[in-house]
Design a protein around this motif. Structure first.
Motif, PDB file in Angstrom:
ATOM      1  N   LYS A   1       0.825  -1.208   0.000  1.00  0.00           N
ATOM      2  CA  LYS A   1       0.000   0.000   0.000  1.00  0.00           C
ATOM      3  C   LYS A   1       0.861   1.262   0.000  1.00  0.00           C
ATOM      4  O   LYS A   1       0.502   2.258  -0.652  1.00  0.00           O
ATOM      5  N   HIS A   2       1.983   1.263   0.706  1.00  0.00           N
ATOM      6  CA  HIS A   2       2.888   2.412   0.617  1.00  0.00           C
ATOM      7  C   HIS A   2       3.397   2.568  -0.816  1.00  0.00           C
ATOM      8  O   HIS A   2       3.491   3.695  -1.333  1.00  0.00           O
ATOM      9  N   GLY A   3       3.718   1.446  -1.463  1.00  0.00           N
ATOM     10  CA  GLY A   3       4.155   1.508  -2.859  1.00  0.00           C
ATOM     11  C   GLY A   3       3.072   2.010  -3.786  1.00  0.00           C
ATOM     12  O   GLY A   3       3.336   2.775  -4.720  1.00  0.00           O
ATOM     13  N   LEU A   4       1.825   1.606  -3.544  1.00  0.00           N
ATOM     14  CA  LEU A   4       0.713   2.044  -4.370  1.00  0.00           C
ATOM     15  C   LEU A   4       0.499   3.554  -4.254  1.00  0.00           C
ATOM     16  O   LEU A   4       0.205   4.223  -5.250  1.00  0.00           O
ATOM     17  N   GLU A   5       0.659   4.080  -3.058  1.00  0.00           N
ATOM     18  CA  GLU A   5       0.557   5.527  -2.870  1.00  0.00           C
ATOM     19  C   GLU A   5       1.611   6.247  -3.721  1.00  0.00           C
ATOM     20  O   GLU A   5       1.328   7.261  -4.367  1.00  0.00           O
ATOM     21  N   GLY A   6       2.819   5.725  -3.736  1.00  0.00           N
ATOM     22  CA  GLY A   6       3.880   6.333  -4.541  1.00  0.00           C
ATOM     23  C   GLY A   6       3.622   6.216  -6.027  1.00  0.00           C
ATOM     24  O   GLY A   6       3.816   7.179  -6.783  1.00  0.00           O
ATOM     25  N   LEU A   7       3.177   5.046  -6.470  1.00  0.00           N
ATOM     26  CA  LEU A   7       2.846   4.844  -7.877  1.00  0.00           C
ATOM     27  C   LEU A   7       1.754   5.815  -8.313  1.00  0.00           C
ATOM     28  O   LEU A   7       1.812   6.393  -9.407  1.00  0.00           O
ATOM     29  N   SER A   8       0.770   6.023  -7.455  1.00  0.00           N
ATOM     30  CA  SER A   8      -0.326   6.929  -7.775  1.00  0.00           C
ATOM     31  C   SER A   8       0.171   8.355  -7.966  1.00  0.00           C
ATOM     32  O   SER A   8      -0.278   9.068  -8.880  1.00  0.00           O
ATOM     33  N   LYS A   9       1.100   8.778  -7.127  1.00  0.00           N
ATOM     34  CA  LYS A   9       1.623  10.144  -7.231  1.00  0.00           C
ATOM     35  C   LYS A   9       2.449  10.326  -8.503  1.00  0.00           C
ATOM     36  O   LYS A   9       2.352  11.364  -9.169  1.00  0.00           O
ATOM     37  N   VAL A  10       3.257   9.327  -8.848  1.00  0.00           N
ATOM     38  CA  VAL A  10       4.023   9.413 -10.096  1.00  0.00           C
ATOM     39  C   VAL A  10       3.073   9.478 -11.291  1.00  0.00           C
ATOM     40  O   VAL A  10       3.275  10.271 -12.229  1.00  0.00           O
ATOM     41  N   THR A  11       2.027   8.672 -11.265  1.00  0.00           N
ATOM     42  CA  THR A  11       1.031   8.694 -12.343  1.00  0.00           C
ATOM     43  C   THR A  11       0.391  10.070 -12.462  1.00  0.00           C
ATOM     44  O   THR A  11       0.162  10.578 -13.566  1.00  0.00           O
ATOM     45  N   ALA A  12       0.118  10.692 -11.324  1.00  0.00           N
ATOM     46  CA  ALA A  12      -0.478  12.036 -11.328  1.00  0.00           C
ATOM     47  C   ALA A  12       0.459  13.044 -11.984  1.00  0.00           C
ATOM     48  O   ALA A  12       0.022  13.883 -12.787  1.00  0.00           O
ATOM     49  N   LEU A  13       1.732  12.974 -11.664  1.00  0.00           N
ATOM     50  CA  LEU A  13       2.696  13.925 -12.216  1.00  0.00           C
ATOM     51  C   LEU A  13       2.872  13.738 -13.720  1.00  0.00           C
ATOM     52  O   LEU A  13       2.973  14.700 -14.472  1.00  0.00           O
ATOM     53  N   GLU A  14       2.897  12.485 -14.162  1.00  0.00           N
ATOM     54  CA  GLU A  14       3.069  12.232 -15.583  1.00  0.00           C
ATOM     55  C   GLU A  14       1.785  12.497 -16.370  1.00  0.00           C
ATOM     56  O   GLU A  14       1.833  12.898 -17.536  1.00  0.00           O
ATOM     57  N   GLY A  15       0.626  12.253 -15.754  1.00  0.00           N
ATOM     58  CA  GLY A  15      -0.632  12.332 -16.484  1.00  0.00           C
ATOM     59  C   GLY A  15      -1.279  13.696 -16.524  1.00  0.00           C
ATOM     60  O   GLY A  15      -2.199  13.918 -17.320  1.00  0.00           O
ATOM     61  N   GLY A  16      -0.814  14.609 -15.687  1.00  0.00           N
ATOM     62  CA  GLY A  16      -1.485  15.897 -15.549  1.00  0.00           C
ATOM     63  C   GLY A  16      -1.653  16.658 -16.845  1.00  0.00           C
ATOM     64  O   GLY A  16      -2.735  17.199 -17.131  1.00  0.00           O
TER      65      GLY A  16
END
Length: 256
Positions: free
Chosen positions: A155-170
């Motif tokens: 779950k800690h990893g998923l939180e990080g993956l989600s943030k990277v996705t947000a930065l790339e997808g914005g």
């Protein structure tokens, strides 16, 4: 949190969608007009819920990440506007007794599989300049608890993956967020009550008050429909400026 029929014409996929949180999310998204693909290894459960919400189903074993990577997921993700990564399992043991195979299984299902699905979904979302990635995390994506090394790590990893996705997808109209509930009233949590009683050497009747809800200000389990409501809002245009965030639904646990 009512947003009307805000998802008309959208196509959503919910993993682990046949029961528990996933089923509540599927119903919430369908209630806002989305066509929902119920993805689950329980093919009968997925098909039954898909019929209920007038969606479709995908019988898939997300634990087999090698097969997912090798077969390619572009066809399965075709037209998906909203991806909800929800599938999960749990194992409870002290680290010294934790089966390495169980550790790898949990990370594969709850971190590697979401990565593969996001990776497959993004190109088409970028082309349409619209996408919603919603990851069902947990308060354990923000806080640790004993005996849950694999789950907390995933779950800690998923939180990080989600943030990277947000930065790339914005810049492509794609948002990515986590919903991080405390203990939700599901079969998975019912199983944990027995496991926690065994791990801590206490009666099952004392697990909620002494273990699960001790840090929460609101002393009750989260209802699956409450999670579904938040996911539906994050999927809508009302949340277009919400990305890279983690929305806790933990009764105040993480406020400490």
């Amino acid at each position: 949190m009512s947003v009307g029929r805000s998802l008309e014409g959208k196509r959503a996929m919910v993993t682990g969608g046949a029961s528990g949180i996933g089923a509540a999310v599927a119903r919430a998204l369908a209630g806002q007009g989305a066509h929902v693909i119920v993805a689950d290894m329980d093919s009968h459960g997925a098909a039954a819920l898909a019929e209920e919400v007038e969606g479709s189903s995908w019988a898939v074993n997300l634990l087999d990440t090698q097969e997912l990577a090798e077969q390619g997921l572009a066809a399965a993700m075709d037209g998906v506007d909203i991806l909800v990564n929800n599938a999960g399992i749990q194992r409870i043991n002290p680290i010294q007794d934790f089966d390495p195979a169980d550790f790898r299984r949990i990370l594969a299902l709850m971190l590697e599989a979401p990565f593969l699905l996001i990776r497959a979904a993004l190109p088409q979302m970028y082309e349409r300049n619209f996408g919603r990635i919603i990851n069902v995390s947990s308060v354990h994506g923000l806080r640790a608890s004993p005996f849950k090394a694999a789950y907390v790590s995933a779950k800690h990893g998923l939180e990080g993956l989600s943030k990277v996705t947000a930065l790339e997808g914005g810049e492509h109209g794609v948002t990515s967020n986590c919903v991080s509930p405390g203990y939700v009233r599901t079969a998975l949590v019912e199983k944990q009550i027995a496991d926690q009683a065994l791990a801590h050497g206490i009666p099952k009747s004392e697990v909620l008050s002494r273990i699960m809800l001790t840090e929460a200000a609101i002393k009750r389990l989260v209802e699956p429909a409450e999670v579904g409501s938040l996911v539906a809002w994050l999927a809508s245009d009302h949340a277009a400026m919400v990305t890279g965030s983690s929305y806790t639904m933990d009764g105040g646990w993480s406020a400490r």
